[in-house]
Write a protein that holds these residues in place. Sequence first.
Motif, PDB file in Angstrom:
ATOM      1  N   PHE A 137       0.912  -1.321   0.043  1.00 39.35           N
ATOM      2  CA  PHE A 137       0.025   0.112   0.033  1.00 39.35           C
ATOM      3  C   PHE A 137       0.977   1.300  -0.154  1.00 39.35           C
ATOM      4  O   PHE A 137       0.576   2.233  -0.839  1.00 39.35           O
ATOM      5  N   MET A 138       2.031   1.300   0.803  1.00 41.33           N
ATOM      6  CA  MET A 138       2.852   2.355   0.925  1.00 41.33           C
ATOM      7  C   MET A 138       3.602   2.614  -0.417  1.00 41.33           C
ATOM      8  O   MET A 138       3.773   3.806  -0.581  1.00 41.33           O
ATOM      9  N   LEU A 139       3.814   1.560  -0.912  1.00 39.99           N
ATOM     10  CA  LEU A 139       4.662   1.483  -2.289  1.00 39.99           C
ATOM     11  C   LEU A 139       3.776   2.381  -3.348  1.00 39.99           C
ATOM     12  O   LEU A 139       4.332   3.001  -3.792  1.00 39.99           O
ATOM     13  N   VAL A 140       2.443   2.096  -3.579  1.00 36.34           N
ATOM     14  CA  VAL A 140       1.588   2.467  -4.685  1.00 36.34           C
ATOM     15  C   VAL A 140       1.382   3.809  -3.964  1.00 36.34           C
ATOM     16  O   VAL A 140       1.037   4.856  -4.863  1.00 36.34           O
ATOM     17  N   LYS A 141       1.036   4.128  -2.827  1.00 39.11           N
ATOM     18  CA  LYS A 141       0.706   5.530  -2.214  1.00 39.11           C
ATOM     19  C   LYS A 141       1.747   6.641  -2.654  1.00 39.11           C
ATOM     20  O   LYS A 141       1.106   7.675  -3.154  1.00 39.11           O
ATOM     21  N   THR A 142       2.850   6.302  -2.677  1.00 36.33           N
ATOM     22  CA  THR A 142       3.691   7.221  -3.065  1.00 36.33           C
ATOM     23  C   THR A 142       3.881   7.795  -4.471  1.00 36.33           C
ATOM     24  O   THR A 142       4.118   8.783  -4.811  1.00 36.33           O
ATOM     25  N   THR A 143       3.123   7.111  -5.402  1.00 34.99           N
ATOM     26  CA  THR A 143       3.052   7.331  -6.642  1.00 34.99           C
ATOM     27  C   THR A 143       1.677   8.099  -7.141  1.00 34.99           C
ATOM     28  O   THR A 143       1.552   8.611  -8.228  1.00 34.99           O
ATOM     29  N   ILE A 144       0.906   8.353  -6.160  1.00 31.74           N
ATOM     30  CA  ILE A 144      -0.475   8.983  -6.544  1.00 31.74           C
ATOM     31  C   ILE A 144      -0.211  10.232  -6.991  1.00 31.74           C
ATOM     32  O   ILE A 144      -0.760  10.737  -8.165  1.00 31.74           O
ATOM     33  N   PHE A 184      -8.771  -6.202   3.294  1.00 31.94           N
ATOM     34  CA  PHE A 184      -7.903  -6.354   2.366  1.00 31.94           C
ATOM     35  C   PHE A 184      -8.378  -5.118   1.269  1.00 31.94           C
ATOM     36  O   PHE A 184      -7.688  -4.311   0.754  1.00 31.94           O
ATOM     37  N   TYR A 185      -9.822  -5.394   0.862  1.00 32.74           N
ATOM     38  CA  TYR A 185     -10.170  -4.266  -0.369  1.00 32.74           C
ATOM     39  C   TYR A 185     -10.523  -2.952   0.277  1.00 32.74           C
ATOM     40  O   TYR A 185     -10.364  -2.011  -0.741  1.00 32.74           O
ATOM     41  N   MET A 186     -10.574  -2.702   1.376  1.00 36.44           N
ATOM     42  CA  MET A 186     -10.418  -1.342   1.841  1.00 36.44           C
ATOM     43  C   MET A 186      -9.213  -0.500   1.512  1.00 36.44           C
ATOM     44  O   MET A 186      -9.267   0.620   0.848  1.00 36.44           O
ATOM     45  N   TRP A 187      -8.105  -1.098   1.563  1.00 35.22           N
ATOM     46  CA  TRP A 187      -6.712  -0.570   1.351  1.00 35.22           C
ATOM     47  C   TRP A 187      -6.717  -0.341  -0.259  1.00 35.22           C
ATOM     48  O   TRP A 187      -6.342   0.780  -0.615  1.00 35.22           O
ATOM     49  N   LEU A 188      -7.208  -1.243  -0.952  1.00 32.35           N
ATOM     50  CA  LEU A 188      -7.349  -1.090  -2.452  1.00 32.35           C
ATOM     51  C   LEU A 188      -8.109  -0.093  -2.967  1.00 32.35           C
ATOM     52  O   LEU A 188      -7.664   0.703  -3.710  1.00 32.35           O
ATOM     53  N   TRP A 189      -9.514  -0.245  -2.683  1.00 31.51           N
ATOM     54  CA  TRP A 189     -10.771   0.530  -3.281  1.00 31.51           C
ATOM     55  C   TRP A 189     -10.672   1.840  -2.787  1.00 31.51           C
ATOM     56  O   TRP A 189     -10.693   3.102  -3.524  1.00 31.51           O
ATOM     57  N   LEU A 190     -10.505   2.088  -1.307  1.00 28.98           N
ATOM     58  CA  LEU A 190     -10.486   3.529  -0.624  1.00 28.98           C
ATOM     59  C   LEU A 190      -8.981   4.076  -0.655  1.00 28.98           C
ATOM     60  O   LEU A 190      -8.868   5.428  -1.255  1.00 28.98           O
ATOM     61  N   PRO A 240      -9.802   9.467   0.487  1.00 26.89           N
ATOM     62  CA  PRO A 240     -10.686   9.533   1.854  1.00 26.89           C
ATOM     63  C   PRO A 240      -9.639   9.102   2.998  1.00 26.89           C
ATOM     64  O   PRO A 240      -8.496   8.841   2.637  1.00 26.89           O
ATOM     65  N   SER A 241     -10.307   9.612   4.352  1.00 24.85           N
ATOM     66  CA  SER A 241      -9.458   9.051   5.409  1.00 24.85           C
ATOM     67  C   SER A 241      -9.385   7.459   5.932  1.00 24.85           C
ATOM     68  O   SER A 241     -10.419   7.230   5.939  1.00 24.85           O
ATOM     69  N   MET A 242      -8.015   7.223   5.496  1.00 20.99           N
ATOM     70  CA  MET A 242      -7.958   5.824   5.999  1.00 20.99           C
ATOM     71  C   MET A 242      -7.855   5.627   7.373  1.00 20.99           C
ATOM     72  O   MET A 242      -8.421   4.584   8.251  1.00 20.99           O
ATOM     73  N   HIS A 243      -7.671   6.811   8.213  1.00 15.63           N
ATOM     74  CA  HIS A 243      -7.795   6.701   9.597  1.00 15.63           C
ATOM     75  C   HIS A 243      -9.423   6.361   9.837  1.00 15.63           C
ATOM     76  O   HIS A 243      -9.448   5.397  10.810  1.00 15.63           O
ATOM     77  N   ALA A 244     -10.231   7.101   9.485  1.00 15.88           N
ATOM     78  CA  ALA A 244     -11.722   6.920   9.670  1.00 15.88           C
ATOM     79  C   ALA A 244     -12.212   5.671   9.129  1.00 15.88           C
ATOM     80  O   ALA A 244     -13.035   4.773   9.580  1.00 15.88           O
ATOM     81  N   ALA A 245     -11.463   5.158   7.822  1.00 14.57           N
ATOM     82  CA  ALA A 245     -12.079   3.892   7.354  1.00 14.57           C
ATOM     83  C   ALA A 245     -11.667   2.747   8.227  1.00 14.57           C
ATOM     84  O   ALA A 245     -12.547   1.857   8.367  1.00 14.57           O
ATOM     85  N   MET A 246     -10.617   2.521   8.931  1.00 10.46           N
ATOM     86  CA  MET A 246     -10.002   1.624   9.682  1.00 10.46           C
ATOM     87  C   MET A 246     -10.995   1.647  10.971  1.00 10.46           C
ATOM     88  O   MET A 246     -11.311   0.793  11.370  1.00 10.46           O
ATOM     89  N   ALA A 247     -11.246   2.784  11.595  1.00 10.39           N
ATOM     90  CA  ALA A 247     -12.195   3.024  12.977  1.00 10.39           C
ATOM     91  C   ALA A 247     -13.369   2.597  12.545  1.00 10.39           C
ATOM     92  O   ALA A 247     -14.180   1.850  13.252  1.00 10.39           O
TER      93      ALA A 247
END
Length: 330
Positions: free
Chosen positions: A89-96, A174-180, A250-257
């Motif tokens: 996730f972190m690897l792809v996130k840096t390319t956004i 798993f899909y939360m990280w991919l889609w959101l 979107p906020s992944m902090h909120a998604a995870m909570a």
Amino acid sequence: MTYQATLFLRYSVRFLAVAFAFTFVVRGFSFAFLPEFVAESVALSKQMTSGYMGLLLIPLLGAYFCLNRAKGLELLGVLLGTGLLSSAFMLVKTTIPSLVPFWADPMFAEMDLMLFGGLHGYEWAHGLTPNLSPVWVAIIYMPVWVALMLLFPAFVVVLERDEGRKARYLKLYFYMWLWLGLLTATVFSSAGPVFYDRLLGGQDFAGLPESLAAVGLDITGVTRLQEGLWRVYEMDGGQQLRGGGISAFPSMHAAMATLWAGYLVERSRWLAPIGLGFLAVILYLSVYTGWHYAVDGIASAAAMGLVCAAPALLRRFRGRDTPNFGKSAA
């Protein structure tokens, strides 16, 4: 190792392979990202095996391997999968920003102004609770959230005896990280209030640093991390080859909570207030710290809440009872 844990690990391995290839192509067929990727993966491994997390996980794994080898293998599988998924996730996130330059901040900032009657979210939050302990704000929003994020799959595997629910929540994680976390974040590429003026060159959030200092957050890890992420972003013109990753919506902090809240609500009416309370705190702190627009958290909570509640809603729509929702389940 059970089928569900094996599947979770297998999907995480595949995603890491895809993320690696994707990043290699997006970055111009270059492996310049590799040293930092390895360093961040090692740091994540250390985080999961040392400190307060290590004190919990290592004895737990040891006990299971002595008393219940199958459960020990299942737990080890999801822990490995969680680590691989996080690294990917972190690897792809840096390319956004390289794929879609930040464009959505003015839209989200305007939404917040409408939501809070002409105030920015942080102005509303700092005015509402100016005396929150900055130390506890930093602890809850950073190490506590990180631990709960990394431990969620292990928690489900250890405590869940309903194989259907176990499978559903591992898939949701798993899909939360991919889609959101990746797809939606790329489409609505945004940096967040704390980086708004530095990116757009205006003065819309000129009062944010002073307001963060007024509530004491300037001396906590929250501000240090924000500044560190900006330095990494600025260092190579947004390529973020040294890791990091800036993304607001979107906020992944909120998604995870929300995922925690959905699971606890489904397990027991007694656990529901804990899950919902934690979600409310994270939603509030995401705005209070200046990291997110309010709409970042609202959208994440709405999306994840709907997905978590989908089975109960479908049963109700079909005219069936919902025996497990809000009740204790084995």
